[in-house]
Scaffold this motif. Structure first.
Motif, PDB file in Angstrom:
ATOM      1  N   LYS A 265      16.025 -25.288  47.950  1.00 52.92           N
ATOM      2  CA  LYS A 265      16.639 -26.461  47.329  1.00 52.92           C
ATOM      3  C   LYS A 265      17.565 -25.988  46.213  1.00 52.92           C
ATOM      4  CE  LYS A 265      14.760 -30.230  47.172  1.00 52.92           C
ATOM      5  NZ  LYS A 265      14.182 -31.506  47.518  1.00 52.92           N
ATOM      6  N   PRO A 266      18.611 -26.723  45.910  1.00 57.25           N
ATOM      7  CA  PRO A 266      19.501 -26.329  44.813  1.00 57.25           C
ATOM      8  C   PRO A 266      18.761 -26.307  43.477  1.00 57.25           C
ATOM      9  CG  PRO A 266      20.480 -28.085  46.125  1.00 57.25           C
ATOM     10  CD  PRO A 266      19.066 -27.913  46.600  1.00 57.25           C
TER      11      PRO A 266
ATOM     12  N   GLU B  84      17.866 -27.068  39.597  1.00 53.80           N
ATOM     13  CA  GLU B  84      17.867 -28.282  38.768  1.00 53.80           C
ATOM     14  C   GLU B  84      17.923 -29.553  39.605  1.00 53.80           C
ATOM     15  OE1 GLU B  84      20.739 -28.022  35.648  1.00 53.80           O
ATOM     16  OE2 GLU B  84      20.095 -26.023  35.066  1.00 53.80           O
ATOM     17  N   THR B  85      17.179 -29.545  40.713  1.00 52.64           N
ATOM     18  CA  THR B  85      17.064 -30.725  41.571  1.00 52.64           C
ATOM     19  C   THR B  85      15.672 -31.310  41.386  1.00 52.64           C
ATOM     20  OG1 THR B  85      18.484 -29.623  43.166  1.00 52.64           O
ATOM     21  CG2 THR B  85      17.294 -31.536  43.947  1.00 52.64           C
ATOM     22  N   ARG B  86      15.579 -32.625  41.345  1.00 52.18           N
ATOM     23  CA  ARG B  86      14.278 -33.268  41.173  1.00 52.18           C
ATOM     24  C   ARG B  86      13.409 -33.037  42.407  1.00 52.18           C
ATOM     25  NH1 ARG B  86      15.037 -38.943  37.961  1.00 52.18           N
ATOM     26  NH2 ARG B  86      16.183 -38.073  36.218  1.00 52.18           N
ATOM     27  N   MET B  87      12.103 -33.138  42.179  1.00 54.10           N
ATOM     28  CA  MET B  87      11.153 -32.952  43.271  1.00 54.10           C
ATOM     29  C   MET B  87      11.294 -34.080  44.291  1.00 54.10           C
ATOM     30  SD  MET B  87       9.537 -30.218  42.458  1.00 54.10           S
ATOM     31  CE  MET B  87       7.947 -30.146  43.219  1.00 54.10           C
ATOM     32  N   GLY B  88      10.858 -33.781  45.514  1.00 55.32           N
ATOM     33  CA  GLY B  88      10.936 -34.785  46.562  1.00 55.32           C
ATOM     34  C   GLY B  88      12.222 -34.657  47.365  1.00 55.32           C
ATOM     35  N   LYS B  89      12.553 -35.674  48.101  1.00 49.00           N
ATOM     36  CA  LYS B  89      13.760 -35.749  48.926  1.00 49.00           C
ATOM     37  C   LYS B  89      13.782 -34.687  50.032  1.00 49.00           C
ATOM     38  CE  LYS B  89      16.406 -38.567  46.047  1.00 49.00           C
ATOM     39  NZ  LYS B  89      15.274 -39.325  45.540  1.00 49.00           N
TER      40      LYS B  89
ATOM     41  N   GLU C  94      17.941 -27.114  52.733  1.00 49.00           N
ATOM     42  CA  GLU C  94      18.695 -26.685  53.912  1.00 49.00           C
ATOM     43  C   GLU C  94      18.476 -25.193  54.179  1.00 49.00           C
ATOM     44  OE1 GLU C  94      20.401 -28.677  56.050  1.00 49.00           O
ATOM     45  OE2 GLU C  94      19.382 -30.167  54.815  1.00 49.00           O
ATOM     46  N   PRO C  95      18.548 -24.764  55.444  1.00 44.24           N
ATOM     47  CA  PRO C  95      18.424 -23.332  55.749  1.00 44.24           C
ATOM     48  C   PRO C  95      19.520 -22.543  55.043  1.00 44.24           C
ATOM     49  CG  PRO C  95      18.247 -24.635  57.749  1.00 44.24           C
ATOM     50  CD  PRO C  95      18.641 -25.575  56.654  1.00 44.24           C
ATOM     51  N   GLU C  96      19.095 -21.511  54.305  1.00 47.02           N
ATOM     52  CA  GLU C  96      20.021 -20.749  53.469  1.00 47.02           C
ATOM     53  C   GLU C  96      20.274 -19.352  54.024  1.00 47.02           C
ATOM     54  OE1 GLU C  96      18.657 -18.971  49.732  1.00 47.02           O
ATOM     55  OE2 GLU C  96      20.000 -20.373  48.750  1.00 47.02           O
TER      56      GLU C  96
END
Length: 138
Positions: free
Chosen positions: A78-79, A81-86, A90-92
């Motif tokens: 996940k990027p 500083e992104t909030r938890m959830g959602k 994406e495959p990196e």
């Protein structure tokens, strides 16, 4: 050109756990000398390619290099500083799962001294500890 599968059954996979030693791919088969992992871990496609380039530059035209691993596991993230959830990120990157004892690279058509020098270059690029192994006479 980074290695990755042409198509996969599932786009995202779980992390999993590395248990036990390698029972397959743990012997030198194609070449005379091999680079064997002594610990388990993940090796990214970019690292495999960096090792291939380093070995090809050293071997030039006199030897043959065989790559025995392939990155077939997608790693997502996940990027920052992104909030938890959602959902899951994406495959990196694509990684090869390495068990202790797996032969990563093999060399044919070179002397033992040349193989030592070449694999020393490769070992510095690998994220897992490795050692030089020879083919057993059949």
């Amino acid at each position: 050109m980074a290695l990755m599968p042409k198509r996969v059954k599932h786009r995202k996979s779980q992390r999993g756990r590395i248990k036990g030693n390698a029972t397959r791919g743990n012997k030198v088969v194609f070449g005379d000398f091999g680079l064997q992992a002594t610990q388990g871990g993940w090796i990214k496609a970019r690292t495999i390619e960096a090792g291939r380039i380093a070995a090809q530059q050293y071997v030039r035209g006199e030897g043959r290099l065989f790559i025995r691993i392939f990155p077939d596991k997608p790693v997502s993230s996940k990027p920052l500083e992104t909030r938890m959830g959602k959902g899951k990120g994406e495959p990196e990157a694509w990684v090869a799962v390495i068990k202790p004892g797996t032969v990563l690279y093999e060399l044919a058509g070179v002397t033992e001294q040349q193989a030592k020098i070449c694999f020393a270059r490769l070992a510095s690029k690998m994220p897992v500890p490795v050692r030089l192994v020879q083919r057993r006479p059949a």
